[in-house]
Scaffold this active site. Structure first.
Site, mmCIF file in Angstrom:
data_model
loop_
_atom_site.group_PDB
_atom_site.id
_atom_site.type_symbol
_atom_site.label_atom_id
_atom_site.label_comp_id
_atom_site.label_asym_id
_atom_site.label_seq_id
_atom_site.Cartn_x
_atom_site.Cartn_y
_atom_site.Cartn_z
ATOM 1 N N HIS A 1 0.858 -1.182 0.000
ATOM 2 C CA HIS A 1 0.000 0.000 0.000
ATOM 3 C C HIS A 1 0.898 1.238 0.000
ATOM 4 O O HIS A 1 1.227 1.786 1.041
ATOM 5 C CB HIS A 1 -0.927 -0.029 1.232
ATOM 6 N N GLU B 1 -11.469 3.383 5.491
ATOM 7 C CA GLU B 1 -10.436 4.274 6.052
ATOM 8 C C GLU B 1 -11.187 5.358 6.839
ATOM 9 O O GLU B 1 -11.092 5.425 8.052
ATOM 10 C CB GLU B 1 -9.591 4.884 4.917
ATOM 11 N N ASP C 1 1.648 3.991 2.904
ATOM 12 C CA ASP C 1 0.622 4.811 2.242
ATOM 13 C C ASP C 1 1.254 5.957 1.426
ATOM 14 O O ASP C 1 1.379 5.831 0.207
ATOM 15 C CB ASP C 1 -0.386 5.346 3.267
ATOM 16 N N ASP C 2 1.612 7.040 2.112
ATOM 17 C CA ASP C 2 2.192 8.223 1.458
ATOM 18 C C ASP C 2 3.358 8.713 2.310
ATOM 19 O O ASP C 2 3.256 9.740 2.999
ATOM 20 C CB ASP C 2 1.127 9.319 1.341
HETATM 21 N N1 ADE Z 1 -4.536 8.679 -2.143
HETATM 22 C C1 ADE Z 1 -3.335 8.773 -1.568
HETATM 23 N N2 ADE Z 1 -3.397 8.437 -0.273
HETATM 24 C C2 ADE Z 1 -4.681 8.098 -0.024
HETATM 25 C C3 ADE Z 1 -5.382 7.644 1.121
HETATM 26 N N3 ADE Z 1 -4.783 7.484 2.303
HETATM 27 N N4 ADE Z 1 -6.704 7.416 1.005
HETATM 28 C C4 ADE Z 1 -7.334 7.586 -0.166
HETATM 29 N N5 ADE Z 1 -6.716 8.004 -1.265
HETATM 30 C C5 ADE Z 1 -5.400 8.255 -1.205
HETATM 31 ZN ZN ZN Z 2 -3.798 4.663 0.333
#
Ligand code: ADE
Ligand code: ZN
Length: 350
Positions: free
Chosen positions: A22, A205, A283-284
């Site tokens: 992810h 989420e 994630d990011d």
């Molecule tokens: N795009 C990038 N990060 C995300 C996240 N945590 N939830 C939904 N879309 C995303």
């Molecule tokens: Zn994500």
């Protein structure tokens, strides 16, 4: 005793082979690289320096993050930009002993600005192939549809992606979750599966457990991205456990986006103990303050995870991946061997 190979959970986490399932490649865009690429493309960022960018990274929820994340992605214009972005991520996670990645990319964020899909895919793919040779990292690509845009636009994106089918393993669903339920995208996911793609989706989420049910029943996903709100529905928990449906959980992200107030309140440990196939991911990472090992370490400390549970998370990351069974087993045997050395080291400490 500090000379032992595994004297702390940190050294165990470092030693374990891991798969990251992810990761939004646009979410690995570090401010330093953003400045380099912006300058090379003649784009002026709305920030004077790296520090100012970092100071802007305070989020109240998913949408407040997405606004900044999409703005950052605007400087990506050409194939080398996507290559540099992906290569930077891969060299960084190689340091964390990540051996396999299944990365998301958001084509619509780029094609809607006139960037050819070819440049996006070729740039990412070139870095992934190089990583296989030079870093020993295998990979899969997952094309995500932006759920705040229309079903028609998602369908158009799917059609445009068909010529690149050999490079893309699965399709996913991301962006603003609340008010954009998975069921809206049923026709797109039906078409994607018919074309031979596997499917995944962000659900649970910020959205309710009902969205997780929809992702499972209507989009027929292989795994759920995030999914942490499943704990509001005991029947759903049982279903996820019985059908071995993995969740790709991202603890540092969840805290930054206020899904949980702090890490010690995160439900990852409870879900693991309920028998779910939980994986841990970043994630990011450029926005949320940590790559793989940082997520492992901070979560382990905050939730007091045992060495067994940390090892389980590493093994789950391969179980939940789209690798072939024999490749999964190869990584898992290595994990077992490392755990054995860890246990021997512990008994010599005791
Ligand atoms: N795009 C990038 N990060 C995300 C996240 N945590 N939830 C939904 N879309 C995303
Ligand atoms: Zn994500």
């Amino acid at each position: 005793m500090s000379t032992l190979p595994f004297s702390s959970l940190e050294t165990l986490i470092q030693a374990l082979p891991k798969a990251e399932l992810h990761i939004h490649i646009e979410g690995s865009f570090e401010p330093e690289l953003m400045f380099v690429i912006a300058q090379r493309n003649g784009i002026k960022l709305p920030y004077p320096d790296v520090k100012a960018i970092e100071q802007a990274y305070h989020f109240s929820d998913l949408q407040s993050f997405l606004d900044i994340y999409y703005a950052g992605a605007q400087v990506l214009l050409k194939e080398p930009d996507f290559y540099d972005l992906t290569w930077a991520y891969l060299t960084r996670v190689a340091q964390d002993n990540v051996r396999h990645v299944e990365l998301f990319f958001d084509p619509q964020t780029h094609t809607d600005r006139g960037v050819p899909l070819l440049d996006v895919i070729e740039g990412i793919y070139r870095a992934l192939k190089q990583a296989e040779v030079e870093l020993g990292i295998t990979s899969r690509m997952i094309l995500c549809f932006l759920r705040h845009l229309s079903v028609e636009q998602a369908m158009e994106t799917l059609q445009k992606a068909l010529p690149f089918k050999d490079k893309i393993t699965a399709v996913g669903l991301d962006s603003s979750e609340k008010g954009n339920p998975p069921e809206q995208f049923k026709a797109v996911f039906d078409a994607a599966r018919l074309a031979g793609f596997l499917t995944v989706a962000h659900a649970g989420e910020e959205g309710p457990p009902e969205y997780i049910w929809q992702a499972l029943e209507q989009l027929k996903v292989s795994r759920i991205d995030h999914g942490v709100r499943c704990d509001e529905d005991p029947k759903l928990i049982r279903h996820l456990a019985q059908h071995n449906i993995p969740l790709t959980v991202c603890p540092l992200s969840n805290v930054k986006l206020r899904v949980f107030e702090n890490l010690s309140q995160h439900n990852l440990k409870t879900l693991l103990e309920e028998g779910l196939c939980i994986t841990l991911n970043s994630d990011d990472p450029a926005y949320f303050g940590g790559y793989m090992n940082q997520n492992f370490l901070e979560t382990s400390k905050a939730l007091d995870l045992s060495a067994e549970q940390i090892v389980q998370l590493a093994k789950n990351s391969f179980t939940a991946s789209f690798l072939k069974e024999e490749e999964k087993r190869k990584h898992q045997r290595e994990i077992d061997a490392i755990f054995q050395v860890w246990e021997e080291a512990q008994s010599s400490i005791d």
